[in-house]
Design an enzyme around this catalytic site. Structure first.
Site, PDB file in Angstrom:
ATOM      1  N   GLY A   1      40.780  36.158  29.735  1.00  0.00           N
ATOM      2  CA  GLY A   1      40.753  34.984  30.359  1.00  0.00           C
ATOM      3  C   GLY A   1      39.631  35.298  31.676  1.00  0.00           C
ATOM      4  O   GLY A   1      39.353  36.526  31.462  1.00  0.00           O
TER       5      GLY A   1
ATOM      6  N   GLN B   1      35.286  32.788  39.539  1.00  0.00           N
ATOM      7  CA  GLN B   1      34.720  34.816  38.881  1.00  0.00           C
ATOM      8  C   GLN B   1      32.887  35.088  38.288  1.00  0.00           C
ATOM      9  O   GLN B   1      32.019  35.393  38.139  1.00  0.00           O
ATOM     10  CB  GLN B   1      35.275  34.835  37.923  1.00  0.00           C
TER      11      GLN B   1
ATOM     12  N   CYS C   1      41.218  43.100  35.394  1.00  0.00           N
ATOM     13  CA  CYS C   1      40.383  41.582  35.724  1.00  0.00           C
ATOM     14  C   CYS C   1      39.306  42.488  35.922  1.00  0.00           C
ATOM     15  O   CYS C   1      39.277  43.198  36.257  1.00  0.00           O
ATOM     16  CB  CYS C   1      40.869  41.730  37.981  1.00  0.00           C
ATOM     17  N   LEU C   2      38.636  41.427  35.688  1.00  0.00           N
ATOM     18  CA  LEU C   2      37.208  41.168  35.204  1.00  0.00           C
ATOM     19  C   LEU C   2      35.822  41.772  36.090  1.00  0.00           C
ATOM     20  O   LEU C   2      35.480  41.971  36.336  1.00  0.00           O
ATOM     21  CB  LEU C   2      36.429  40.179  34.202  1.00  0.00           C
TER      22      LEU C   2
ATOM     23  N   HIS D   1      47.249  34.597  35.993  1.00  0.00           N
ATOM     24  CA  HIS D   1      46.546  35.631  36.703  1.00  0.00           C
ATOM     25  C   HIS D   1      45.397  34.960  36.858  1.00  0.00           C
ATOM     26  O   HIS D   1      44.582  34.787  38.027  1.00  0.00           O
ATOM     27  CB  HIS D   1      46.194  36.531  35.903  1.00  0.00           C
ATOM     28  N   GLU D   2      45.109  33.845  36.045  1.00  0.00           N
ATOM     29  CA  GLU D   2      43.286  32.749  36.072  1.00  0.00           C
ATOM     30  C   GLU D   2      44.144  32.229  37.426  1.00  0.00           C
ATOM     31  O   GLU D   2      43.763  31.304  37.758  1.00  0.00           O
ATOM     32  CB  GLU D   2      43.623  32.374  35.219  1.00  0.00           C
TER      33      GLU D   2
ATOM     34  N   HIS E   1      43.359  33.223  40.617  1.00  0.00           N
ATOM     35  CA  HIS E   1      41.881  33.294  40.693  1.00  0.00           C
ATOM     36  C   HIS E   1      41.422  32.077  41.707  1.00  0.00           C
ATOM     37  O   HIS E   1      41.125  32.036  42.561  1.00  0.00           O
ATOM     38  CB  HIS E   1      41.313  33.123  39.840  1.00  0.00           C
TER      39      HIS E   1
END
Length: 182
Positions: free
Chosen positions: A46, A51, A88-89, A130-131, A134
């Protein structure tokens, strides 16, 4: 469309609440395409608009073969919980066990402004939560228990990509996430 640089831990955009989308136009569709391309290139499960430095309530996901996006999400969470590894990216190469709701019902819109409902459990539920975090300026490390969060912060400070030795820096992740990034 194109792959965009992913903002890393320490970038202020990651802790800033994103604004709701009001215009469902060609620019929004380009953002969804850029998010999708960037997420798949990383590769991750995701990716949220903050991000890549865009403060709008948009995210993409690719979980268990299901590719999609959601705009202006509102979540209903199950009482049942799951506890497991999360990455996480924007915090590349690191994973920590994190508690999340076992399942989720997410309501929002697609890039054309049509209403969408996504129901998911396990990894899809984890990804959607999670997203959405963000979009609220919350990172998964904020949800860790005290001891694990302390270990996570130490690992982040010691990582090659960390800008925590000085003021926060915007950097592009040099490390593959081996599929652990969300």
């Amino acid at each position: 469309m194109s792959v965009q640089p992913i903002r890393l831990f320490g970038d202020p955009v990651l802790i800033t609440k994103a604004e709701p989308v009001v215009d469902f136009d060609a620019e929004l569709r380009r953002l969804v395409a850029d998010l999708t391309d960037t997420m798949q290139d990383a590769p991750g499960s995701g990716l949220a608009a903050p991000q890549i430095g865009v403060g709008l309530r948009v995210f993409t996901y690719h979980v268990e073969g299901e590719l999609g996006h959601l705009i202006n999400p509102e979540l209903s969470l199950s009482v049942e919980e799951q506890f497991g590894p999360e990455g996480c990216l924007s915090i590349p190469g690191l994973t920590f066990d994190c508690r999340r709701a076992q399942s989720v019902i997410a309501k929002g819109f697609n890039m054309y402004g049509d209403p969408v409902v996504i129901e998911g459990s396990d990894l899809l539920a984890r990804c959607i939560q999670h997203e959405t975090d963000h979009l609220d300026g919350v990172l998964f490390v904020d949800r860790l228990d005290r001891e694990t969060r302390k270990a996570a912060m130490k690992a982040i400070r010691e990582s090659e990509w960390s800008g925590l030795a000085g003021p926060p820096q915007i950097k592009v992740s040099p490390h593959p996430t081996n599929g652990f990034g969300l």
